[in-house]
Write a protein that holds these residues in place. Structure first.
Motif, PDB file in Angstrom:
ATOM      1  N   PRO A 122     -13.269  -5.462  -4.235  1.00 57.81           N
ATOM      2  CA  PRO A 122     -14.030  -4.201  -4.121  1.00 57.81           C
ATOM      3  C   PRO A 122     -13.312  -3.215  -3.207  1.00 57.81           C
ATOM      4  O   PRO A 122     -12.787  -3.595  -2.157  1.00 57.81           O
ATOM      5  CB  PRO A 122     -15.368  -4.653  -3.531  1.00 57.81           C
ATOM      6  N   LYS A 123     -13.324  -1.940  -3.592  1.00 55.68           N
ATOM      7  CA  LYS A 123     -12.551  -0.933  -2.878  1.00 55.68           C
ATOM      8  C   LYS A 123     -12.925  -0.841  -1.401  1.00 55.68           C
ATOM      9  O   LYS A 123     -12.057  -0.745  -0.527  1.00 55.68           O
ATOM     10  CB  LYS A 123     -12.746   0.437  -3.547  1.00 55.68           C
ATOM     11  N   GLU A 124     -14.220  -0.853  -1.099  1.00 56.17           N
ATOM     12  CA  GLU A 124     -14.643  -0.732   0.295  1.00 56.17           C
ATOM     13  C   GLU A 124     -14.173  -1.936   1.108  1.00 56.17           C
ATOM     14  O   GLU A 124     -13.737  -1.786   2.254  1.00 56.17           O
ATOM     15  CB  GLU A 124     -16.168  -0.606   0.375  1.00 56.17           C
ATOM     16  N   ARG A 125     -14.260  -3.122   0.513  1.00 55.03           N
ATOM     17  CA  ARG A 125     -13.808  -4.336   1.194  1.00 55.03           C
ATOM     18  C   ARG A 125     -12.308  -4.265   1.435  1.00 55.03           C
ATOM     19  O   ARG A 125     -11.815  -4.593   2.522  1.00 55.03           O
ATOM     20  CB  ARG A 125     -14.143  -5.558   0.340  1.00 55.03           C
ATOM     21  N   LEU A 126     -11.557  -3.814   0.418  1.00 57.06           N
ATOM     22  CA  LEU A 126     -10.098  -3.738   0.550  1.00 57.06           C
ATOM     23  C   LEU A 126      -9.706  -2.758   1.647  1.00 57.06           C
ATOM     24  O   LEU A 126      -8.861  -3.080   2.495  1.00 57.06           O
ATOM     25  CB  LEU A 126      -9.484  -3.304  -0.782  1.00 57.06           C
ATOM     26  N   GLY A 149       0.810  -1.206   0.000  1.00 58.20           N
ATOM     27  CA  GLY A 149       0.000   0.000   0.000  1.00 58.20           C
ATOM     28  C   GLY A 149       0.845   1.259   0.000  1.00 58.20           C
ATOM     29  O   GLY A 149       0.527   2.235  -0.682  1.00 58.20           O
ATOM     30  N   ALA A 150       1.941   1.235   0.726  1.00 60.27           N
ATOM     31  CA  ALA A 150       2.810   2.412   0.819  1.00 60.27           C
ATOM     32  C   ALA A 150       3.444   2.763  -0.527  1.00 60.27           C
ATOM     33  O   ALA A 150       3.626   3.943  -0.837  1.00 60.27           O
ATOM     34  CB  ALA A 150       3.895   2.181   1.868  1.00 60.27           C
ATOM     35  N   VAL A 151       3.787   1.753  -1.331  1.00 64.03           N
ATOM     36  CA  VAL A 151       4.445   2.018  -2.621  1.00 64.03           C
ATOM     37  C   VAL A 151       3.449   2.101  -3.778  1.00 64.03           C
ATOM     38  O   VAL A 151       3.824   2.409  -4.904  1.00 64.03           O
ATOM     39  CB  VAL A 151       5.514   0.956  -2.943  1.00 64.03           C
ATOM     40  N   GLY A 152       2.168   1.806  -3.502  1.00 63.31           N
ATOM     41  CA  GLY A 152       1.163   1.908  -4.554  1.00 63.31           C
ATOM     42  C   GLY A 152       0.927   0.643  -5.344  1.00 63.31           C
ATOM     43  O   GLY A 152       0.254   0.675  -6.380  1.00 63.31           O
ATOM     44  N   LEU A 153       1.451  -0.490  -4.892  1.00 67.79           N
ATOM     45  CA  LEU A 153       1.237  -1.752  -5.603  1.00 67.79           C
ATOM     46  C   LEU A 153      -0.147  -2.321  -5.353  1.00 67.79           C
ATOM     47  O   LEU A 153      -0.615  -3.178  -6.111  1.00 67.79           O
ATOM     48  CB  LEU A 153       2.281  -2.787  -5.165  1.00 67.79           C
ATOM     49  N   ASP A 154      -0.799  -1.881  -4.298  1.00 71.52           N
ATOM     50  CA  ASP A 154      -2.105  -2.434  -3.949  1.00 71.52           C
ATOM     51  C   ASP A 154      -3.129  -2.204  -5.052  1.00 71.52           C
ATOM     52  O   ASP A 154      -4.062  -2.995  -5.226  1.00 71.52           O
ATOM     53  CB  ASP A 154      -2.610  -1.837  -2.629  1.00 71.52           C
ATOM     54  N   ARG A 155      -2.940  -1.177  -5.855  1.00 68.66           N
ATOM     55  CA  ARG A 155      -3.901  -0.861  -6.918  1.00 68.66           C
ATOM     56  C   ARG A 155      -3.961  -1.949  -7.971  1.00 68.66           C
ATOM     57  O   ARG A 155      -5.002  -2.173  -8.587  1.00 68.66           O
ATOM     58  CB  ARG A 155      -3.519   0.471  -7.576  1.00 68.66           C
ATOM     59  N   THR A 156      -2.849  -2.616  -8.212  1.00 73.10           N
ATOM     60  CA  THR A 156      -2.820  -3.697  -9.186  1.00 73.10           C
ATOM     61  C   THR A 156      -2.947  -5.068  -8.527  1.00 73.10           C
ATOM     62  O   THR A 156      -3.596  -5.963  -9.070  1.00 73.10           O
ATOM     63  CB  THR A 156      -1.521  -3.654 -10.013  1.00 73.10           C
TER      64      THR A 156
END
Length: 226
Positions: free
Chosen positions: A176-180, A163-170
């Motif tokens: 689902p965003k709310e679940r994540l 999450g800190a480096v932005g890999l969570d997006r892929t």
């Protein structure tokens, strides 16, 4: 093959099947520093108190990359904040992590030139498919996000770092965003490590995010001024 470090797993997750770094620099550099510090915290070698990182046990871990960082931290005469170590430990770190994976046969080094002019080095899998170690890391993280209940310390730390480096997006694009958002917060608050270790991990993840944000802001300012 020896157990991979968090830095090994992060670098695998950051490269696509063609062996190209999808995070860019210095995002990957700072992420790897964070991964090294997280592994040292999980191994009980470092801790954070009063927002300062200190070595609590200088005993080598047996992993060259981790032990080089541990020796550097132990030799420093000043107690510094985790964010102060980002640039200090980043120099050459991606190359050392990648070289270690090449030596173990997880990746191979491939050098060529773009348009016959610009040198390029990539690190694809020897088989051309996603390395088994990367697949295992992805599955471990996805299983943790999809499930409920406790998560092991390494997986929790890796999810936070992603999450800190932005890999969570892929990595979690099908969740689902709310679940994540809810599950990642639940994992972060879980009882998967001692209070001291969790403090070190939280401070390190925050330091990675601050370093990445500062680098991005500096790049924007430089481009605007130019």
């Amino acid at each position: 093959m020896p157990t991979l470090t968090l830095a090994d797993e992060l670098v695998l997750l950051a490269h696509d099947d063609a062996g190209t770094n999808q995070l860019g620099r210095p995002r990957l550099d700072y992420g790897l520093v964070g991964a090294v510090l997280l592994d040292l915290a999980l191994a009980g070698r470092v801790a954070v108190a009063d927002d300062r990182l200190s070595v609590t046990d200088p005993t080598p871990t047996g992993h060259p990359v981790l032990d080089d960082a541990l020796a550097t931290l132990a030799a420093d005469g000043k107690r510094r904040r985790p964010k102060d170590w980002m640039s200090r430990l980043a120099k050459g770190l991606p190359d050392r992590v990648l070289a270690g994976l090449v030596d173990r046969g997880v990746l191979r080094r491939e050098s060529d030139r773009v348009l016959l002019v610009f040198p390029r080095t990539r690190y694809p899998s020897p088989t051309g498919a996603e390395p088994a170690a990367e697949t295992a890391a992805r599955r471990r993280m996805l299983d943790a996000v999809a499930a409920d209940g406790p998560v092991d310390a390494r997986t929790a730390a890796l999810i936070g770092l992603a999450g800190a480096v932005g890999l969570d997006r892929t990595l979690f694009r099908e969740v689902p965003k709310e679940r994540l958002t809810a599950r990642v917060a639940e994992i972060a608050a879980g009882d998967w490590a001692s209070a001291a270790t969790k403090k070190a991990i939280e401070e390190t993840q925050a330091a990675v995010l601050v370093a990445i944000t500062a680098a991005a802001t500096a790049a924007i300012v430089t481009t605007t001024v130019s």
